[in-house]
Design a protein around this motif. Sequence first.
Motif, PDB file in Angstrom:
ATOM      1  N   TRP A 234       0.723  -1.181  -0.138  1.00 15.28           N
ATOM      2  CA  TRP A 234       0.146   0.136   0.132  1.00 15.28           C
ATOM      3  C   TRP A 234       0.769   1.515  -0.052  1.00 15.28           C
ATOM      4  O   TRP A 234       0.294   2.240  -0.490  1.00 15.28           O
TER       5      TRP A 234
ATOM      6  N   THR B 293       0.682   5.683  -6.519  1.00 11.30           N
ATOM      7  CA  THR B 293       0.201   5.101  -7.959  1.00 11.30           C
ATOM      8  C   THR B 293       1.404   5.173  -8.961  1.00 11.30           C
ATOM      9  O   THR B 293       1.814   6.575  -8.821  1.00 11.30           O
TER      10      THR B 293
ATOM     11  N   SER C  31      -2.180   9.269  -2.353  1.00  8.79           N
ATOM     12  CA  SER C  31      -2.305   8.061  -3.114  1.00  8.79           C
ATOM     13  C   SER C  31      -2.194   6.799  -2.140  1.00  8.79           C
ATOM     14  O   SER C  31      -2.621   5.953  -1.905  1.00  8.79           O
ATOM     15  N   SER C  32      -0.961   6.936  -1.356  1.00  8.17           N
ATOM     16  CA  SER C  32      -0.614   6.244  -0.206  1.00  8.17           C
ATOM     17  C   SER C  32      -1.970   5.711   0.707  1.00  8.17           C
ATOM     18  O   SER C  32      -2.233   4.967   1.113  1.00  8.17           O
TER      19      SER C  32
ATOM     20  N   ASN D 178      -4.401   3.850  -1.217  1.00  5.43           N
ATOM     21  CA  ASN D 178      -4.118   2.476  -1.082  1.00  5.43           C
ATOM     22  C   ASN D 178      -4.155   1.759   0.260  1.00  5.43           C
ATOM     23  O   ASN D 178      -4.477   0.516   0.523  1.00  5.43           O
TER      24      ASN D 178
ATOM     25  N   HIS E 243      -6.187  -1.339   1.161  1.00  2.00           N
ATOM     26  CA  HIS E 243      -5.742  -2.620   1.798  1.00  2.00           C
ATOM     27  C   HIS E 243      -6.489  -2.896   3.067  1.00  2.00           C
ATOM     28  O   HIS E 243      -6.759  -4.273   3.198  1.00  2.00           O
TER      29      HIS E 243
END
Length: 153
Positions: free
Chosen positions: A31, A35, A142-143, A146, A150
């Motif tokens: 994660w 991206t 983005s993280s 993610n 997750h």
Amino acid sequence: MGRTDVASRIVAAPPDRVYRALTDPEALVMWLPPTGMSARLERFDLRPGGGFRMVLTYTDASSSPGKATPDSDVVEARFDEIVPGARVVQAVDFVSDDPAFAGTMTMTWEVTAAEGGSRVDIRADDVPAGISAEDHATGLASSLDNLASHVER
């Protein structure tokens, strides 16, 4: 004193699940890369004073060259503080010959209970001048996206 960047997100998962994703090496490589990047860990030692070395590889380096090699960033991180279930503080250095990426950035990840799950707050202090505020905001968001994907499975 360098720049400070912040980001946060509510995720539909309990704080203990989110915290585990912050401290599990297998989860991190899934994660944490924003991206357009993938990651691998070269080492991981979860304890204050321990740390990790992560290689982040760009899917397409033509639009965003790497800091360490033409297609990768290498991150050396030391765990400065670990508060089980609540906070992880990392001292992060980028491996780069470019002085614009020199210096230690402090990344603080905090997880708190929130309506509907957990609130995740990221604070990046002393961000190197070579990392644009816009790119960093995009990468942090983005993280977090993610991470949510997750832990919400």
